[in-house]
Design a protein around this motif. Structure first.
Motif, short mmCIF file in Angstrom:
data_model
loop_
_atom_site.label_atom_id
_atom_site.label_comp_id
_atom_site.label_asym_id
_atom_site.label_seq_id
_atom_site.Cartn_x
_atom_site.Cartn_y
_atom_site.Cartn_z
N GLU A 18 7.65 -2.05 12.17
CA GLU A 18 6.35 -2.58 11.76
C GLU A 18 5.90 -1.97 10.44
OE1 GLU A 18 7.10 -1.58 14.79
OE2 GLU A 18 6.65 -3.25 16.13
N ALA A 19 6.05 -0.67 10.30
CA ALA A 19 5.57 0.00 9.09
C ALA A 19 6.37 -0.40 7.86
CB ALA A 19 5.63 1.52 9.28
N PHE A 20 7.69 -0.51 8.01
CA PHE A 20 8.56 -0.73 6.85
C PHE A 20 9.15 -2.14 6.79
CE2 PHE A 20 8.47 3.89 7.08
CZ PHE A 20 8.22 4.19 5.76
N ALA A 21 8.47 -3.11 7.36
CA ALA A 21 8.91 -4.51 7.27
C ALA A 21 10.34 -4.70 7.76
CB ALA A 21 8.73 -5.04 5.85
N GLY A 22 10.64 -4.18 8.93
CA GLY A 22 12.00 -4.21 9.43
C GLY A 22 12.40 -5.44 10.22
N TYR A 23 11.47 -6.35 10.46
CA TYR A 23 11.81 -7.57 11.17
C TYR A 23 12.01 -8.70 10.17
CZ TYR A 23 10.41 -5.22 15.49
OH TYR A 23 10.32 -4.35 16.53
N GLY A 33 6.54 -13.88 -1.27
CA GLY A 33 5.36 -13.36 -1.95
C GLY A 33 4.10 -13.41 -1.12
N GLN A 34 4.22 -13.49 0.17
CA GLN A 34 3.05 -13.58 1.04
C GLN A 34 2.49 -12.18 1.32
OE1 GLN A 34 4.18 -15.63 4.58
NE2 GLN A 34 4.96 -17.40 3.50
N GLU A 35 1.26 -11.99 0.96
CA GLU A 35 0.63 -10.70 1.20
C GLU A 35 0.20 -10.53 2.66
OE1 GLU A 35 -2.30 -9.65 -1.69
OE2 GLU A 35 -1.09 -10.44 -3.32
N SER A 36 0.37 -11.58 3.45
CA SER A 36 0.00 -11.50 4.86
C SER A 36 0.94 -10.58 5.63
CB SER A 36 0.01 -12.89 5.49
OG SER A 36 1.30 -13.44 5.45
N SER A 37 2.04 -10.18 5.02
CA SER A 37 2.99 -9.30 5.69
C SER A 37 2.35 -8.00 6.13
CB SER A 37 4.18 -9.02 4.78
OG SER A 37 5.04 -8.09 5.37
N ALA A 38 1.57 -7.37 5.26
CA ALA A 38 0.92 -6.10 5.62
C ALA A 38 -0.06 -6.30 6.77
CB ALA A 38 0.20 -5.51 4.41
N ARG A 39 -0.77 -7.41 6.77
CA ARG A 39 -1.73 -7.69 7.84
C ARG A 39 -0.97 -7.89 9.16
NH1 ARG A 39 -4.53 -11.15 5.29
NH2 ARG A 39 -3.29 -12.95 5.81
N ASP A 40 0.14 -8.62 9.12
CA ASP A 40 0.95 -8.87 10.31
C ASP A 40 1.51 -7.56 10.86
OD1 ASP A 40 2.49 -10.60 12.19
OD2 ASP A 40 4.20 -9.78 11.07
N ARG A 41 1.99 -6.70 9.96
CA ARG A 41 2.55 -5.42 10.40
C ARG A 41 1.48 -4.49 10.96
NH1 ARG A 41 4.74 -2.86 6.15
NH2 ARG A 41 3.68 -4.22 4.70
N ALA A 42 0.29 -4.50 10.35
CA ALA A 42 -0.81 -3.67 10.86
C ALA A 42 -1.20 -4.12 12.26
CB ALA A 42 -2.00 -3.74 9.91
N LEU A 43 -1.22 -5.43 12.50
CA LEU A 43 -1.52 -5.94 13.83
C LEU A 43 -0.46 -5.48 14.83
CD1 LEU A 43 -3.23 -7.69 15.72
CD2 LEU A 43 -1.88 -9.66 14.97
N GLY A 44 0.81 -5.54 14.43
CA GLY A 44 1.89 -5.07 15.30
C GLY A 44 1.74 -3.60 15.65
N LEU A 45 1.35 -2.80 14.68
CA LEU A 45 1.12 -1.37 14.93
C LEU A 45 -0.04 -1.18 15.90
CD1 LEU A 45 1.67 -0.12 11.30
CD2 LEU A 45 2.99 0.63 13.29
N ALA A 46 -1.10 -1.93 15.72
CA ALA A 46 -2.28 -1.80 16.59
C ALA A 46 -1.94 -2.21 18.03
CB ALA A 46 -3.43 -2.65 16.05
N GLY A 105 15.06 -3.12 5.68
CA GLY A 105 14.57 -3.27 4.36
C GLY A 105 13.90 -2.16 3.61
N ALA A 106 12.59 -2.17 3.65
CA ALA A 106 11.83 -1.26 2.79
C ALA A 106 12.19 0.19 3.07
CB ALA A 106 10.33 -1.48 2.97
N LEU A 107 12.45 0.52 4.32
CA LEU A 107 12.82 1.90 4.66
C LEU A 107 14.08 2.31 3.92
CD1 LEU A 107 12.28 4.43 6.28
CD2 LEU A 107 13.48 3.39 8.20
N ARG A 108 15.07 1.45 3.87
CA ARG A 108 16.31 1.76 3.15
C ARG A 108 16.08 1.80 1.64
NH1 ARG A 108 19.50 -1.50 7.34
NH2 ARG A 108 20.28 0.17 8.65
N VAL A 109 15.28 0.87 1.13
CA VAL A 109 14.99 0.86 -0.31
C VAL A 109 14.31 2.16 -0.70
CG1 VAL A 109 13.62 -0.25 -2.12
CG2 VAL A 109 14.89 -1.65 -0.50
N VAL A 110 13.30 2.57 0.06
CA VAL A 110 12.58 3.81 -0.25
C VAL A 110 13.51 5.02 -0.12
CG1 VAL A 110 10.73 5.35 0.55
CG2 VAL A 110 10.31 2.89 0.35
#
Length: 118
Positions: A18-23, A33-46, A105-110
C-alpha cells in the motif's frame, strides 16, 4: 515458529504494498498519471486495522510474540505516499520500471536510488 525458537519480536512487511504502490492497480494509476493512487493507497492503509492488524495482534498474543511493522512508520508512509506522483513526473520511465519489477515498484526504485544492488 519464532516463539518456538525463543524469538519474542518479529518484523512484518505489512503495509509495503500500500505504501509503495506495490499492487498492479497502483502501477496502472501512476502510469496513467492519476493522482488518485495516493488516495487509494491511504485508504488501503487505513483499512488495515480491521482487515489485518487486529488479526495479527490476536495471533501474536496467542503465541507470545510481538510484531513490529516498519512499513507502517508515519514518516515512511508520508514520504511513500508522496512518491508516485513526484517520481512519475521526474522520470517518465519510472512507471514502466515499476511494472517490470513485478509490481513492487516504487520500493525497488527508491532502494536502487539509495544504492541497493539489483
Amino acid at each position: 515458529l519464532a516463539a518456538a525458537h525463543g524469538d519474542r519480536v518479529v518484523l512484518s512487511g505489512l503495509g509495503s504494498e500500500e505504501a509503495f504502490a506495490g499492487y498492479q492497480r497502483h502501477v496502472t494509476a501512476c502510469a496513467e498519471g492519476q493522482e488518485s493512487s495516493a488516495r487509494d493507497r491511504a485508504l488501503g492503509l487505513a483499512q488495515m486495522w480491521h482487515r489485518d492488524l487486529q488479526r495479527d495482534f490476536a495471533l501474536a498474543s496467542l503465541v507470545g510474540v510481538e510484531i513490529r511493522y516498519p512499513y507502517l512508520d508515519k514518516d515512511l508512509i508520508d514520504e511513500a505516499l508522496s512518491l508516485p506522483t513526484r517520481v512519475a513526473s521526474e522520470d517518465l520511465s519510472a512507471a514502466s520500471q515499476w511494472a517490470a519489477d513485478g509490481a513492487k515498484g516504487a520500493l525497488r526504485v527508491v532502494a536502487r536510488r539509495a544504492g541497493a544492488p539489483e
